[in-house]
Design a protein around this motif. Structure first.
Motif, PDB file in Angstrom:
ATOM      1  N   ARG A 181       0.715  -1.013  -0.010  1.00  0.00           N
ATOM      2  CA  ARG A 181      -0.122   0.056  -0.088  1.00  0.00           C
ATOM      3  C   ARG A 181       1.010   1.264   0.043  1.00  0.00           C
ATOM      4  NH1 ARG A 181      -4.807  -1.729   4.350  1.00  0.00           N
ATOM      5  NH2 ARG A 181      -5.942  -2.856   2.866  1.00  0.00           N
ATOM      6  N   HIS A 182       1.296   1.772  -1.147  1.00  0.00           N
ATOM      7  CA  HIS A 182       2.404   2.861  -1.291  1.00  0.00           C
ATOM      8  C   HIS A 182       1.721   4.178  -1.761  1.00  0.00           C
ATOM      9  CE1 HIS A 182       5.580  -0.492  -1.394  1.00  0.00           C
ATOM     10  NE2 HIS A 182       5.708   0.244  -0.379  1.00  0.00           N
ATOM     11  N   ASN A 183       0.712   3.633  -2.796  1.00  0.00           N
ATOM     12  CA  ASN A 183       0.170   4.655  -3.500  1.00  0.00           C
ATOM     13  C   ASN A 183      -1.246   4.357  -4.281  1.00  0.00           C
ATOM     14  OD1 ASN A 183       0.520   2.859  -5.884  1.00  0.00           O
ATOM     15  ND2 ASN A 183       2.391   3.969  -6.074  1.00  0.00           N
ATOM     16  N   VAL A 205      -0.529 -11.561   2.321  1.00  0.00           N
ATOM     17  CA  VAL A 205       0.517 -11.246   3.307  1.00  0.00           C
ATOM     18  C   VAL A 205       0.885  -9.917   2.902  1.00  0.00           C
ATOM     19  CG1 VAL A 205       2.418 -12.118   1.715  1.00  0.00           C
ATOM     20  CG2 VAL A 205       2.933 -11.899   3.862  1.00  0.00           C
ATOM     21  N   ALA A 206       1.219  -9.053   3.920  1.00  0.00           N
ATOM     22  CA  ALA A 206       1.456  -7.870   3.700  1.00  0.00           C
ATOM     23  C   ALA A 206       2.916  -7.393   3.849  1.00  0.00           C
ATOM     24  CB  ALA A 206       1.011  -6.915   4.913  1.00  0.00           C
ATOM     25  N   THR A 207       3.399  -6.476   2.680  1.00  0.00           N
ATOM     26  CA  THR A 207       4.894  -6.172   2.749  1.00  0.00           C
ATOM     27  C   THR A 207       4.848  -4.882   2.508  1.00  0.00           C
ATOM     28  OG1 THR A 207       5.003  -6.543   0.484  1.00  0.00           O
ATOM     29  CG2 THR A 207       5.271  -8.450   1.727  1.00  0.00           C
ATOM     30  N   GLU A 252       3.961   1.169  12.313  1.00  0.00           N
ATOM     31  CA  GLU A 252       3.556   1.831  11.187  1.00  0.00           C
ATOM     32  C   GLU A 252       2.481   0.874  10.205  1.00  0.00           C
ATOM     33  OE1 GLU A 252       6.333   5.509  10.139  1.00  0.00           O
ATOM     34  OE2 GLU A 252       7.177   3.458  10.289  1.00  0.00           O
ATOM     35  N   MET A 253       3.241  -0.624  10.039  1.00  0.00           N
ATOM     36  CA  MET A 253       2.616  -1.395   9.214  1.00  0.00           C
ATOM     37  C   MET A 253       1.444  -2.084   9.831  1.00  0.00           C
ATOM     38  SD  MET A 253       4.324  -1.720   6.612  1.00  0.00           S
ATOM     39  CE  MET A 253       3.891  -3.052   5.773  1.00  0.00           C
ATOM     40  N   ALA A 254       1.204  -2.103  11.412  1.00  0.00           N
ATOM     41  CA  ALA A 254       0.173  -2.541  11.589  1.00  0.00           C
ATOM     42  C   ALA A 254      -1.018  -1.557  11.465  1.00  0.00           C
ATOM     43  CB  ALA A 254       0.396  -2.821  13.384  1.00  0.00           C
ATOM     44  N   THR A 255      -0.701  -0.320  11.537  1.00  0.00           N
ATOM     45  CA  THR A 255      -1.775   0.745  11.235  1.00  0.00           C
ATOM     46  C   THR A 255      -2.078   0.750   9.782  1.00  0.00           C
ATOM     47  OG1 THR A 255      -1.018   2.258  13.171  1.00  0.00           O
ATOM     48  CG2 THR A 255      -2.195   3.230  11.422  1.00  0.00           C
ATOM     49  N   LEU A 256      -1.221   0.570   8.980  1.00  0.00           N
ATOM     50  CA  LEU A 256      -1.795   0.563   7.424  1.00  0.00           C
ATOM     51  C   LEU A 256      -2.390  -0.584   7.255  1.00  0.00           C
ATOM     52  CD1 LEU A 256      -0.785   2.136   4.787  1.00  0.00           C
ATOM     53  CD2 LEU A 256       1.100   0.257   4.619  1.00  0.00           C
ATOM     54  N   PHE A 257      -2.085  -1.755   7.679  1.00  0.00           N
ATOM     55  CA  PHE A 257      -3.144  -3.040   7.485  1.00  0.00           C
ATOM     56  C   PHE A 257      -3.928  -3.354   8.463  1.00  0.00           C
ATOM     57  CE2 PHE A 257       0.239  -3.270   4.221  1.00  0.00           C
ATOM     58  CZ  PHE A 257      -0.423  -3.572   3.067  1.00  0.00           C
ATOM     59  N   GLU A 262      -5.209 -10.357   8.949  1.00  0.00           N
ATOM     60  CA  GLU A 262      -5.000 -11.612   8.444  1.00  0.00           C
ATOM     61  C   GLU A 262      -3.418 -11.530   7.536  1.00  0.00           C
ATOM     62  OE1 GLU A 262      -7.255 -13.089   4.576  1.00  0.00           O
ATOM     63  OE2 GLU A 262      -8.432 -11.505   5.788  1.00  0.00           O
ATOM     64  N   ALA A 263      -3.399 -10.562   6.786  1.00  0.00           N
ATOM     65  CA  ALA A 263      -2.099 -10.092   6.016  1.00  0.00           C
ATOM     66  C   ALA A 263      -0.983  -9.953   7.013  1.00  0.00           C
ATOM     67  CB  ALA A 263      -2.552  -9.045   5.084  1.00  0.00           C
ATOM     68  N   LEU A 264      -1.110  -9.140   8.068  1.00  0.00           N
ATOM     69  CA  LEU A 264      -0.218  -9.078   9.086  1.00  0.00           C
ATOM     70  C   LEU A 264       0.239 -10.625   9.777  1.00  0.00           C
ATOM     71  CD1 LEU A 264      -1.602  -5.784  10.702  1.00  0.00           C
ATOM     72  CD2 LEU A 264       0.274  -6.016   9.439  1.00  0.00           C
ATOM     73  N   ALA A 265      -0.698 -11.055  10.042  1.00  0.00           N
ATOM     74  CA  ALA A 265      -0.672 -12.468  10.890  1.00  0.00           C
ATOM     75  C   ALA A 265       0.462 -13.254   9.843  1.00  0.00           C
ATOM     76  CB  ALA A 265      -1.741 -13.110  11.164  1.00  0.00           C
ATOM     77  N   SER A 266       0.141 -13.523   8.547  1.00  0.00           N
ATOM     78  CA  SER A 266       0.860 -14.196   7.698  1.00  0.00           C
ATOM     79  C   SER A 266       2.337 -14.162   7.662  1.00  0.00           C
ATOM     80  CB  SER A 266       0.287 -13.777   6.070  1.00  0.00           C
ATOM     81  OG  SER A 266      -0.942 -14.591   6.154  1.00  0.00           O
ATOM     82  N   THR A 267       2.710 -12.638   8.139  1.00  0.00           N
ATOM     83  CA  THR A 267       4.168 -12.389   8.251  1.00  0.00           C
ATOM     84  C   THR A 267       4.968 -13.165   9.058  1.00  0.00           C
ATOM     85  OG1 THR A 267       3.954 -10.492   9.439  1.00  0.00           O
ATOM     86  CG2 THR A 267       3.778 -10.050   7.168  1.00  0.00           C
TER      87      THR A 267
END
Length: 360
Positions: A181-183, A205-207, A252-257, A262-267
């Protein structure tokens, strides 16, 4: 102990040549400052930094996850012969070594990407190379530069589904659909990616794919990309990243996603599935003789002495003696040097180097 919440799994260091601006040491410092328990390194086309990264992070008490981002030819599209092969950009997959049985194939793939690619084309692998040789690998679909995103952006949804099916058949439950989620473009493609993932039972998965440390580093990194491609900053049509491609904290990533836990948990799940790191070890040299153990060392010492003494005789016969030196002086010096080499157990090394120099 609190849950990590997020692990960076798609990261570029300075070994992503002319793409990344993060040294391995800087990555380790950033991860330590944010108390990150694990971190992956996924440079483009190479694993140059794998060993340094592994040792450095382990020294900081952080789990290193070694991977690579590889361009992949899916062999499902026609290539315009008028297009210069060196400018053709293929979609990329992120491959992570879950265990040693994945690390070794990953090294083979990176080598083949260079050795078996025509000199006028960018290094890449063929999708067929992954057949039967990816059991120890975990695959992420690559984010904006991956096969699914590229096809969805070009309204080729059918091919995106076909590529997802092929990857799923290869990797099974080791395949993850990557979200970034950059743009606005990333946000626009996300519903299509989620639909593919849910329809096929592939986890998300979130990256963030960091390429530099802080937002203030963005302009310097932008200039680096210009230099890499021979463009100027004023060129509006050039490839650009965003200030969001910085090394973000877990918070920051936890807030973004936050809307896709589930995408955070996958990491975290992927980090726990990875249980291998390369380690520094003593060089492994082949034995120059057919003997084993102490007999091999003695045999190599005898062979080195024989070749050296014969070489000295030949050299004196052809080159003569230096002024003020006798043949006995040369013999004493040679004996001294050979004794040092034998005490250090290096006769085999000198024989091997001599062998390929003679061959060359």
């Amino acid at each position: 102990m609190a849950e990590p919440g997020f692990i960076h799994l798609h990261v570029h260091s300075a070994f992503s040549l002319l793409e990344g601006a993060l040294t391995v040491s800087k990555l380790a410092e950033l991860a330590k400052a944010d108390r990150q328990p694990a971190l992956a390194l996924t440079d483009n086309d190479n694993m140059f930094g794998a060993l340094e990264f592994s040792e450095k992070l382990a020294g900081y008490g952080i789990q290193p996850i070694v991977g690579c981002t590889l361009a992949v030819d899916f062999a499902d599209q026609e290539v315009d012969p008028r297009i210069n092969a060196s400018t053709l950009r293929l979609p990329r997959l992120v491959l992570l070594a879950a265990r040693e049985e994945g690390y070794r194939p990953l090294m083979r793939l990176t080598s083949r990407a260079f050795l078996e690619t025509p000199s006028d084309a960018r290094p890449h692998i063929h999708i067929s190379w992954l057949d039967g040789d990816c059991d120890g690998l975990i695959a992420l679909t690559g984010g904006p530069g991956g096969p699914l995103d590229i096809d969805l952006a070009a309204n080729r949804g059918e091919r995106a589904h076909a590529r997802a099916d092929r990857l799923l058949a290869m990797f099974g439950d080791r395949l993850y659909v990557e979200l970034q989620r950059h743009n606005a473009r990333d946000r626009a493609l996300e519903p299509g990616l989620v639909d593919i993932a849910y329809a096929k039972g592939i986890p998300l998965v979130a990256t963030n794919e960091p390429r530099f440390a802080r937002e203030s580093d963005y302009e310097a990194h932008d200039a680096l990309i210009c230099m890499a491609e021979g463009r100027v900053l004023a060129d509006a049509e050039r490839r650009q990243f965003t200030p969001e491609h910085r090394f973000k904290t877990r918070a920051e990533m936890a807030t973004l996603f936050s809307d896709l836990p589930e995408a955070l948990a996958s990491t975290v799940e992927i980090a726990r599935r990875c249980a291998f790191r390369p380690r520094t070890r003593k060089p492994i040299l082949p034995s120059f003789t057919t003997e084993t153990g102490d007999d091999a060392l003695a045999a190599e010492a005898r062979e080195l002495r024989r070749q050296a003494e014969e070489g000295l005789v030949q050299r004196i016969a052809t080159q003569g003696l230096a002024p003020g030196c006798t043949e006995e002086d040369y013999q004493k010096r040679l004996a001294f040097e050979l004794d040092v080499i034998e005490r250090m157990k290096y006769p085999g090394y000198f024989l091997i180097v001599s062998d390929f120099i003679k061959w060359a």
